[in-house]
Each structure stands twice: as C-alpha cells, then as structure tokens.
Design a protein around this motif. Structure first.
Motif, PDB file in Angstrom:
ATOM      1  N   VAL A 155     -64.456 -50.931  34.672  1.00 21.92           N
ATOM      2  CA  VAL A 155     -63.116 -51.475  34.915  1.00 21.92           C
ATOM      3  C   VAL A 155     -62.983 -52.736  34.072  1.00 21.92           C
ATOM      4  O   VAL A 155     -63.949 -53.480  33.892  1.00 21.92           O
ATOM      5  CB  VAL A 155     -62.864 -51.755  36.412  1.00 21.92           C
ATOM      6  CG1 VAL A 155     -63.802 -52.827  36.946  1.00 21.92           C
ATOM      7  CG2 VAL A 155     -61.415 -52.128  36.652  1.00 21.92           C
ATOM      8  N   GLU A 187     -54.481 -53.292  33.717  1.00 22.84           N
ATOM      9  CA  GLU A 187     -55.868 -53.100  34.150  1.00 22.84           C
ATOM     10  C   GLU A 187     -56.281 -51.712  33.674  1.00 22.84           C
ATOM     11  O   GLU A 187     -55.468 -50.789  33.689  1.00 22.84           O
ATOM     12  CB  GLU A 187     -55.988 -53.210  35.669  1.00 22.84           C
ATOM     13  CG  GLU A 187     -57.402 -53.106  36.170  1.00 22.84           C
ATOM     14  CD  GLU A 187     -57.557 -53.495  37.637  1.00 22.84           C
ATOM     15  OE1 GLU A 187     -58.643 -53.248  38.184  1.00 22.84           O
ATOM     16  OE2 GLU A 187     -56.615 -54.050  38.226  1.00 22.84           O
ATOM     17  N   TRP A 211     -69.125 -45.778  34.749  1.00 26.55           N
ATOM     18  CA  TRP A 211     -67.784 -46.085  35.229  1.00 26.55           C
ATOM     19  C   TRP A 211     -67.535 -47.566  35.004  1.00 26.55           C
ATOM     20  O   TRP A 211     -68.390 -48.400  35.308  1.00 26.55           O
ATOM     21  CB  TRP A 211     -67.650 -45.744  36.710  1.00 26.55           C
ATOM     22  CG  TRP A 211     -67.667 -44.276  36.964  1.00 26.55           C
ATOM     23  CD1 TRP A 211     -66.585 -43.449  37.063  1.00 26.55           C
ATOM     24  CD2 TRP A 211     -68.815 -43.445  37.157  1.00 26.55           C
ATOM     25  NE1 TRP A 211     -66.992 -42.161  37.294  1.00 26.55           N
ATOM     26  CE2 TRP A 211     -68.362 -42.126  37.351  1.00 26.55           C
ATOM     27  CE3 TRP A 211     -70.187 -43.674  37.164  1.00 26.55           C
ATOM     28  CZ2 TRP A 211     -69.217 -41.056  37.565  1.00 26.55           C
ATOM     29  CZ3 TRP A 211     -71.043 -42.610  37.382  1.00 26.55           C
ATOM     30  CH2 TRP A 211     -70.551 -41.317  37.579  1.00 26.55           C
ATOM     31  N   CYS A 250     -58.519 -56.362  27.388  1.00 22.62           N
ATOM     32  CA  CYS A 250     -59.064 -55.313  28.256  1.00 22.62           C
ATOM     33  C   CYS A 250     -59.984 -54.389  27.471  1.00 22.62           C
ATOM     34  O   CYS A 250     -61.087 -54.072  27.919  1.00 22.62           O
ATOM     35  CB  CYS A 250     -57.930 -54.482  28.869  1.00 22.62           C
ATOM     36  SG  CYS A 250     -57.152 -55.204  30.306  1.00 22.62           S
ATOM     37  N   THR A 282     -59.338 -48.671  33.886  1.00 24.96           N
ATOM     38  CA  THR A 282     -60.587 -48.105  34.365  1.00 24.96           C
ATOM     39  C   THR A 282     -60.967 -46.987  33.396  1.00 24.96           C
ATOM     40  O   THR A 282     -60.101 -46.392  32.746  1.00 24.96           O
ATOM     41  CB  THR A 282     -60.474 -47.537  35.790  1.00 24.96           C
ATOM     42  OG1 THR A 282     -59.562 -46.443  35.809  1.00 24.96           O
ATOM     43  CG2 THR A 282     -60.022 -48.610  36.767  1.00 24.96           C
TER      44      THR A 282
END
Length: 126
Positions: free
Chosen positions: A29, A118, A27, A52, A120
């Motif tokens: 971010v 952002e 996982w 990102c 994830t």
C-alpha cells in the motif's frame, strides 16, 4: 510464512505494514507521504500520484522486486477529475506490456488530511 517488509513508507501513526510477503506474493500500500518528512506531498494529483508510485518502488525494491513484478494495482481517488492527471503520471512508470491489471475507484474521502490518492498493489516476485 508471512514476512513483513519494512521500508519506512507506511505512516508511523497507523498500525499497518509497509508490505507483506507470503511466498512469491507481495501486497503493498502506498500513499503520497514523503518518507523523509512524514508529510503528505503538495502539488496536486500529479505530485501525489508520483510519490505513491515512488513509494511502491521503494517497497518493491526492499522485497527484491520492481514495478514489473506488479500484477494488480488498485487506485483510490477522492475526485474523478484527478483521473487524467493520475493517468499521465501512471503512463510515465508503466510503459511496457503486460501492464498490471488495474481498478480505479473514486471514494468520498481518504483517511489522511489532504490525501487525494492511495494505491494498493499485488506483486509476484521471481
């Protein structure tokens, strides 16, 4: 067993991990923060989306993976008008099927000042 993957891409001011691995699952971010300067990148949504995704690549590489290992991506934008620019950059990095499943959400604001995006993501590693 849960393992923290340290990459230097998470903001040092926040109590968060860059990435967390549990078995074959990872996982992540990523925000549009330059890992060297610690500052949010300038230049609009395209520059921020690129940073990102590059930060996701850094974290994936640290865990032994690549963007091809992503199975789910969630993108948070502060302006729906940024979707076209974000999609243009996204297409530069995700060119082969199967693409990760993706959700894009427009939010009122993101925590870091000047942040327009952002991301994830969830990956399955070999």
């Amino acid at each position: 067993m849960i393992e923290r993957i340290e990459t230097g891409i998470a903001p040092s001011s926040a109590p968060i991990s860059d990435a967390v691995r549990a078995g074959r699952h990872l996982w992540l971010v990523a925000i549009a923060e330059d890992p060297e300067s610690g500052k949010i990148v300038a230049g609009g949504i395209e520059a921020q989306a690129r940073r990102c995704i590059q930060n996701l690549e850094i974290a994936l590489h640290a865990a032994g993976g690549t963007l091809r290992n992503l199975v789910m991506v969630q993108i948070f934008l502060v302006d729906s008008a940024d979707a076209a620019g974000m999609n243009a950059v996204y297409r530069e990095y995700f060119t082969e099927q199967p693409f990760p499943v993706r959700a894009t959400v427009v939010v009122k604001e993101l925590l870091a000042r000047g942040l327009r995006i952002e991301i994830t993501a969830t990956a399955v590693l070999d």
